[in-house]
Design a protein around this motif. Sequence first.
Motif, PDB file in Angstrom:
ATOM      1  N   GLY A  22       0.784  -1.232   0.000  1.00 12.43           N
ATOM      2  CA  GLY A  22       0.000   0.000   0.000  1.00 12.43           C
ATOM      3  C   GLY A  22       0.812   1.276   0.000  1.00 12.43           C
ATOM      4  O   GLY A  22       2.031   1.278   0.123  1.00 12.43           O
ATOM      5  N   HIS A  23       0.089   2.391  -0.121  1.00  8.66           N
ATOM      6  CA  HIS A  23       0.722   3.698  -0.198  1.00  8.66           C
ATOM      7  C   HIS A  23       1.370   4.076   1.131  1.00  8.66           C
ATOM      8  O   HIS A  23       2.482   4.605   1.176  1.00  8.66           O
ATOM      9  CB  HIS A  23      -0.314   4.761  -0.577  1.00  8.66           C
ATOM     10  CG  HIS A  23      -0.992   4.502  -1.871  1.00  8.66           C
ATOM     11  ND1 HIS A  23      -0.967   5.399  -2.920  1.00  8.66           N
ATOM     12  CD2 HIS A  23      -1.710   3.445  -2.321  1.00  8.66           C
ATOM     13  CE1 HIS A  23      -1.654   4.909  -3.937  1.00  8.66           C
ATOM     14  NE2 HIS A  23      -2.112   3.725  -3.602  1.00  8.66           N
ATOM     15  N   ALA A  24       0.652   3.796   2.211  1.00  7.77           N
ATOM     16  CA  ALA A  24       1.145   4.233   3.524  1.00  7.77           C
ATOM     17  C   ALA A  24       2.447   3.533   3.889  1.00  7.77           C
ATOM     18  O   ALA A  24       3.383   4.160   4.402  1.00  7.77           O
ATOM     19  CB  ALA A  24       0.090   3.970   4.595  1.00  7.77           C
ATOM     20  N   THR A  25       2.516   2.234   3.615  1.00  6.05           N
ATOM     21  CA  THR A  25       3.746   1.513   3.967  1.00  6.05           C
ATOM     22  C   THR A  25       4.922   2.013   3.141  1.00  6.05           C
ATOM     23  O   THR A  25       6.056   2.042   3.617  1.00  6.05           O
ATOM     24  CB  THR A  25       3.579  -0.008   3.765  1.00  6.05           C
ATOM     25  OG1 THR A  25       2.949  -0.254   2.511  1.00  6.05           O
ATOM     26  CG2 THR A  25       2.747  -0.601   4.884  1.00  6.05           C
ATOM     27  N   ASN A  26       4.661   2.417   1.928  1.00  9.20           N
ATOM     28  CA  ASN A  26       5.725   2.993   1.103  1.00  9.20           C
ATOM     29  C   ASN A  26       6.242   4.290   1.723  1.00  9.20           C
ATOM     30  O   ASN A  26       7.444   4.499   1.851  1.00  9.20           O
ATOM     31  CB  ASN A  26       5.201   3.258  -0.314  1.00  9.20           C
ATOM     32  CG  ASN A  26       6.241   3.927  -1.197  1.00  9.20           C
ATOM     33  OD1 ASN A  26       7.439   3.723  -1.020  1.00  9.20           O
ATOM     34  ND2 ASN A  26       5.797   4.720  -2.147  1.00  9.20           N
ATOM     35  N   ILE A  27       5.331   5.143   2.156  1.00 12.64           N
ATOM     36  CA  ILE A  27       5.732   6.421   2.743  1.00 12.64           C
ATOM     37  C   ILE A  27       6.493   6.189   4.037  1.00 12.64           C
ATOM     38  O   ILE A  27       7.549   6.780   4.284  1.00 12.64           O
ATOM     39  CB  ILE A  27       4.495   7.302   3.010  1.00 12.64           C
ATOM     40  CG1 ILE A  27       3.763   7.619   1.697  1.00 12.64           C
ATOM     41  CG2 ILE A  27       4.892   8.583   3.719  1.00 12.64           C
ATOM     42  CD1 ILE A  27       4.579   8.400   0.711  1.00 12.64           C
ATOM     43  N   ILE A  28       5.955   5.310   4.863  1.00 14.01           N
ATOM     44  CA  ILE A  28       6.598   5.030   6.158  1.00 14.01           C
ATOM     45  C   ILE A  28       8.013   4.489   5.942  1.00 14.01           C
ATOM     46  O   ILE A  28       8.977   4.937   6.565  1.00 14.01           O
ATOM     47  CB  ILE A  28       5.747   3.997   6.946  1.00 14.01           C
ATOM     48  CG1 ILE A  28       4.438   4.638   7.386  1.00 14.01           C
ATOM     49  CG2 ILE A  28       6.506   3.481   8.159  1.00 14.01           C
ATOM     50  CD1 ILE A  28       3.400   3.637   7.854  1.00 14.01           C
ATOM     51  N   GLN A  29       8.101   3.528   5.063  1.00 12.61           N
ATOM     52  CA  GLN A  29       9.408   2.916   4.794  1.00 12.61           C
ATOM     53  C   GLN A  29      10.386   3.936   4.208  1.00 12.61           C
ATOM     54  O   GLN A  29      11.568   3.940   4.523  1.00 12.61           O
ATOM     55  CB  GLN A  29       9.231   1.758   3.797  1.00 12.61           C
ATOM     56  CG  GLN A  29      10.487   0.957   3.529  1.00 12.61           C
ATOM     57  CD  GLN A  29      10.609  -0.232   4.433  1.00 12.61           C
ATOM     58  OE1 GLN A  29      10.074  -0.211   5.539  1.00 12.61           O
ATOM     59  NE2 GLN A  29      11.288  -1.254   3.991  1.00 12.61           N
ATOM     60  N   GLY A  30       9.861   4.810   3.357  1.00  9.93           N
ATOM     61  CA  GLY A  30      10.719   5.831   2.756  1.00  9.93           C
ATOM     62  C   GLY A  30      11.296   6.761   3.811  1.00  9.93           C
ATOM     63  O   GLY A  30      12.454   7.158   3.743  1.00  9.93           O
ATOM     64  N   PHE A  31      10.471   7.117   4.774  1.00  9.46           N
ATOM     65  CA  PHE A  31      10.968   7.949   5.879  1.00  9.46           C
ATOM     66  C   PHE A  31      12.100   7.238   6.612  1.00  9.46           C
ATOM     67  O   PHE A  31      13.120   7.833   6.959  1.00  9.46           O
ATOM     68  CB  PHE A  31       9.843   8.267   6.869  1.00  9.46           C
ATOM     69  CG  PHE A  31       9.106   9.518   6.548  1.00  9.46           C
ATOM     70  CD1 PHE A  31       7.956   9.484   5.782  1.00  9.46           C
ATOM     71  CD2 PHE A  31       9.566  10.748   6.974  1.00  9.46           C
ATOM     72  CE1 PHE A  31       7.285  10.651   5.444  1.00  9.46           C
ATOM     73  CE2 PHE A  31       8.893  11.917   6.658  1.00  9.46           C
ATOM     74  CZ  PHE A  31       7.742  11.872   5.892  1.00  9.46           C
ATOM     75  N   ALA A  32      11.891   5.940   6.847  1.00 13.50           N
ATOM     76  CA  ALA A  32      12.916   5.175   7.567  1.00 13.50           C
ATOM     77  C   ALA A  32      14.227   5.138   6.775  1.00 13.50           C
ATOM     78  O   ALA A  32      15.309   5.313   7.333  1.00 13.50           O
ATOM     79  CB  ALA A  32      12.411   3.753   7.832  1.00 13.50           C
ATOM     80  N   VAL A  33      14.110   4.911   5.479  1.00 10.25           N
ATOM     81  CA  VAL A  33      15.313   4.876   4.628  1.00 10.25           C
ATOM     82  C   VAL A  33      16.021   6.229   4.659  1.00 10.25           C
ATOM     83  O   VAL A  33      17.236   6.315   4.806  1.00 10.25           O
ATOM     84  CB  VAL A  33      14.938   4.484   3.181  1.00 10.25           C
ATOM     85  CG1 VAL A  33      16.098   4.723   2.221  1.00 10.25           C
ATOM     86  CG2 VAL A  33      14.502   3.030   3.116  1.00 10.25           C
ATOM     87  N   GLY A  34      15.230   7.297   4.564  1.00 10.15           N
ATOM     88  CA  GLY A  34      15.815   8.637   4.585  1.00 10.15           C
ATOM     89  C   GLY A  34      16.513   8.937   5.899  1.00 10.15           C
ATOM     90  O   GLY A  34      17.621   9.465   5.928  1.00 10.15           O
ATOM     91  N   TYR A  35      15.840   8.595   7.003  1.00  5.36           N
ATOM     92  CA  TYR A  35      16.442   8.843   8.325  1.00  5.36           C
ATOM     93  C   TYR A  35      17.751   8.085   8.476  1.00  5.36           C
ATOM     94  O   TYR A  35      18.760   8.616   8.944  1.00  5.36           O
ATOM     95  CB  TYR A  35      15.480   8.430   9.438  1.00  5.36           C
ATOM     96  CG  TYR A  35      14.278   9.320   9.605  1.00  5.36           C
ATOM     97  CD1 TYR A  35      13.084   8.806  10.094  1.00  5.36           C
ATOM     98  CD2 TYR A  35      14.326  10.672   9.284  1.00  5.36           C
ATOM     99  CE1 TYR A  35      11.968   9.616  10.253  1.00  5.36           C
ATOM    100  CE2 TYR A  35      13.216  11.484   9.441  1.00  5.36           C
ATOM    101  CZ  TYR A  35      12.043  10.950   9.925  1.00  5.36           C
ATOM    102  OH  TYR A  35      10.940  11.747  10.067  1.00  5.36           O
ATOM    103  N   GLU A  36      17.708   6.821   8.107  1.00  5.45           N
ATOM    104  CA  GLU A  36      18.898   5.988   8.275  1.00  5.45           C
ATOM    105  C   GLU A  36      20.054   6.502   7.423  1.00  5.45           C
ATOM    106  O   GLU A  36      21.197   6.556   7.876  1.00  5.45           O
ATOM    107  CB  GLU A  36      18.561   4.549   7.881  1.00  5.45           C
ATOM    108  CG  GLU A  36      19.632   3.542   8.239  1.00  5.45           C
ATOM    109  CD  GLU A  36      19.212   2.145   7.824  1.00  5.45           C
ATOM    110  OE1 GLU A  36      18.301   1.595   8.448  1.00  5.45           O
ATOM    111  OE2 GLU A  36      19.795   1.629   6.852  1.00  5.45           O
ATOM    112  N   SER A  37      19.743   6.900   6.210  1.00  2.00           N
ATOM    113  CA  SER A  37      20.809   7.402   5.325  1.00  2.00           C
ATOM    114  C   SER A  37      21.422   8.668   5.898  1.00  2.00           C
ATOM    115  O   SER A  37      22.617   8.926   5.742  1.00  2.00           O
ATOM    116  CB  SER A  37      20.257   7.671   3.926  1.00  2.00           C
ATOM    117  OG  SER A  37      19.468   8.839   3.918  1.00  2.00           O
TER     118      SER A  37
END
Lengths: 254, 869
Positions: B449-464
């Motif tokens: 879904g859309h929400a999991t994509n957004i959530i995961q993207g935030f996590a990837v961005g934070y980690e990077s």
Amino acid sequence: MRIHLYAVVSGFEALIASQLEPEAFGLHMAVGTRKLTSGIISFLEIEPSFRHERFPLLDRLEEVCVLHPDGRPRASKYVSVYRVLEFLPLDAFRDLYLATPDGRVLRVAPSEGRPLDVAGPSLFQELCPLTPLVVSALGPAEYARHMTDESNPISVPRLFFADLRLERDAEGRLAGDLSYPSPAHLLECLGQVESGRGKLTKTVARNPSTQGFFRSVRRGFFLGDAGGVKWYPFPSREQLEVHHAWWWHSASAH
Amino acid sequence: MTLSFVRGPMKAWAPRVALALAFAAAIVWTGVRDARPGETAAFHAFAPFHDPAYSGLERAALLAVLAVAVGGLLYALLLVRQVTAADRGTASMQEVAAAVREGSNAYLSAQFRKIGPLIVVITALLLLTYSGSQPAFRWGRAGAFLVGALFSWTVGFAGMRLATIGNLRVAAAATRSYGEALTLGYRTGTVTGMLTDGLGLLGGTLIFMIYGLHAYEALLGFGFGGTLIALFMRVGGGIYTKAADVGADLVGKIEKDIPEDDPRNAATIADNVGDNVGDCAGMAADVFESYEVTIVAAMILGMASFGHKGVLFPLLVRGIGVLGSIVSTYTVRARPEDGSDSALHSVHRGFWIGSVLSVVGFVALGVGYLRFDEAYFATNPMARAGFPGGDPGALPFWAGLGLAGLDLRPALTCLLGVFLAVALNKVTSYYTHTAHKPVQGLARACTTGHATNIIQGFAVGYESTVVTLLVIAVTILASVFCYAGAPPMFVAYGVAMTGIGMLTLTGNTISMDVFGPVADNANGIGEMGYDPEEMERQEPGSYRRARRILSDLDAVGNTTKAETKGIAIGSAVIAAVSLFSSFIAIIAVGSEDRIAQMTTAQYMAEAGRLTVADPGVFVGLLIGGAVPFLFSAMLIRAVGRAAFFIVRECRRQFRDLAIWEGTKKPDYGRVVDICTETAQKELVGPGLLALAAPLLVGFLLGPYALAGFLAGMILVGQLLAVFMSNAGGAWDNAKKLIEDGHYGGKGSDAHKAAVTGDTVGDPLKDTAGPAINPLIKVMNMVSLLALGLVLQFNLTAPRGVSARWPGVVVVLVCLAAVVWAFRQSGREADGMTLDEDDESTAGARRSGLSAETTEPPGGRRRGAGVLAP
């Protein structure tokens, strides 16, 4: 002005008279009409001299399908919106036109020779009069005959459908670029018709979305009844990219 | 109805004029004061050429660096000739390219008209606010600012101009061979790279030649000029490109079901123009100012630490870098049968060749040049403090190699900078490339879904962000370790030399970066300009081959563009951290003229006062940390406002059925005009924030609060910039991964979720994220330039009321500017109302085959495209 007859065979079913040429008619149906239309539009040109008592308006086309007061050609005059395909004989159908949601139109001529007769398994998207996505052990011509056989408890007088791609990768999963709904369920249904237990067809989805439809078409479109099958071969990818570049640019994006 | 922002210029100009007049009034008063006591010795122009402290070899080296800078510019000219001489393709391709070129030129001309007066005003202010007695320094500061601004402008404009020439040639070359297309595209990018190298090095070298060790003010002016223009080009370009992209997509793909690069979409040319003004001009100016600011920082700190060798060495290193870039960029080429993998390999190989050449060069230079003896200490006494016990022979073996007087620490910190550049490339690539787990995981998240994509993207961005910061922190620590035990100015110099090393390969970096939009545009030109049937008739298979080549090059360009973003952001932090030491030093000694006399005890005393236990420092920290968020919010809102007007115009044009039929071309020029006008309007608020915020904090709360402000701004700006760039890049590539045939491909539910993520990430990675880099530097520069006045006139200084009133005026003016910018950001633009027909998103279409056209009200305005009817 010349009056054309078109049978719309996807999205909805209708017989429409129009003073527009096929490409212009397809554009009108996609983007010009006030009747909000979404998704793809497929229509077949009908022999202009066709007449049937089921469609009395055909006898008065010269009176009713006329130019607008401001001189614009009449884009559409609805002759019928119910049980249209049933009463159109196979020999009344001419070319097929496929219109994208943004109005690009592709003309597909019927095959001159024998209709394509290959074995299954196959994946079909029925378009008119019903719209299920079906897996079958039969090839397209055989499927058309099967579905229009009156002795079959589930049959229709005439059927228009598309033959879709069914590539699988080395691990048996559907190819990654096929955007069918519920791939796992589709493969399960396919397994049932391939099992050899006599099940010839299985409905996968009743009315699936047409997203990615044109990218999924394999051998083309079929129009069949008890008396025969017409095959509208879909151009190859190369032909589409070279000779119908703008249509394919739109079609492949949807 | 004329778009109502026609009357906007009146409203936009009023606060600027008021601000400028208030500044001028306040500063003229300060400008007529007597000079401060304790002025430095008399100034002699071109001191390096007659001061006996400089050897003949050093003078020759300085001239050699100048020659290399000019050589870089000549190499750029050579490449320009190569690119312009290449085949221009068919008439239809030229027509598309001409429309893009005209739109790009119109944008930059409009921007020049907009910010030109501001540059003149600031030049005048710099002239008037100089409080010393040396007219040469007064004129040097202001003149160098003007030169820096003009150089930055030139890099952006010329780079973009050539990109709009090169994209057509690349599209034409793709009909013949992959190798030819790649080579042309890369060399188009190299022109911008060489302009950056050449002009940046030229400016720094000339300033040093004229001012010698008194170049502080001029260098700051030069850095400020380049940085300010870069800010405007980044902000304006970022708003333009995203507004055009979002507007084109919202109406095209989502509302009207029209695919990308369809000539019936009135925004399609603006979309292509946006690639140039954002990714070419904006990025080029951004990296140029990073390049020059790191030179400025190294030279300033070199003067304060090692003396003239500390100044010359970074210039020589940069000269070696230019030579390395010239050689290495010329090696990038592909064979006719190559594909994207081998093309990327060739590009990376060029980068490595340049790296090796540069490293060997500057280490060899260091061994030969960085020799310190008593004769040198006699003329540069401050340098002795950098060695244990004042003895170069006491350095550890890794720093001196046991050779008499040798100090390799500057070269080693340069080497750290090269490692940092490579490491940042790798980190950015890991978090944004489809070949690695983060993006692959993000694509998989789209299946739920859309929400999991957004959530995961935030996590990837934070980690990077964490990993990037750790890499930068480790590098700074390593640089600090090199100078362990040395006074703070030497440590700061080491950090500055890391920045020098990081941007040694600017030529390659910009080549890789500008190649991206060139390839992207070429793909669009091929899409709209190729005649498939004619090409197939002439040579069967040629059309499909050419389209495949362009698609491959576009993919390569996206990869190289993403990889280089990390370097631009990282260089901002390095330069800002190293300049921070200058900031503390000026507070310690009271003026920039006395930096060289500063003692370690003075520096440490002032540095010790910068503690978060001090309420002023802490408040400054908080405010500084908030500014990047406010700035980003302004830009993102600006994109939304601009996109609104584009959507409305495109919807209006789509009512014409003749456009759908393809019998009439849309008015591309009108959309280009809208993008240009709104981008210029929206520049003002963020620009005012960048200029006024540090002045407000400094004059209101004092220099320590300003130091806290800078620290907070640097830290949060860096974190935010990396997050936005990497998260946006990851979302973008997750979408591409799905489109390449995974998880259902285009049209699948996973793809729809990926599109949502890409749409969220676009303004982050292309508008707000990149603009934070010049924001950091502009605020740094403004703080440094104004620090002397802040020390005298801030409202916390223990002086009488009559002596504080200039500070009061500055505070009031800056407060008004910031408040105005904040309120403007939250407003709806004039004319943001929907017509009746705009209400429907999917069906606002008129029936019939009407041949009537709906002429745009008010007629066509300036900057109309070639293709407009």
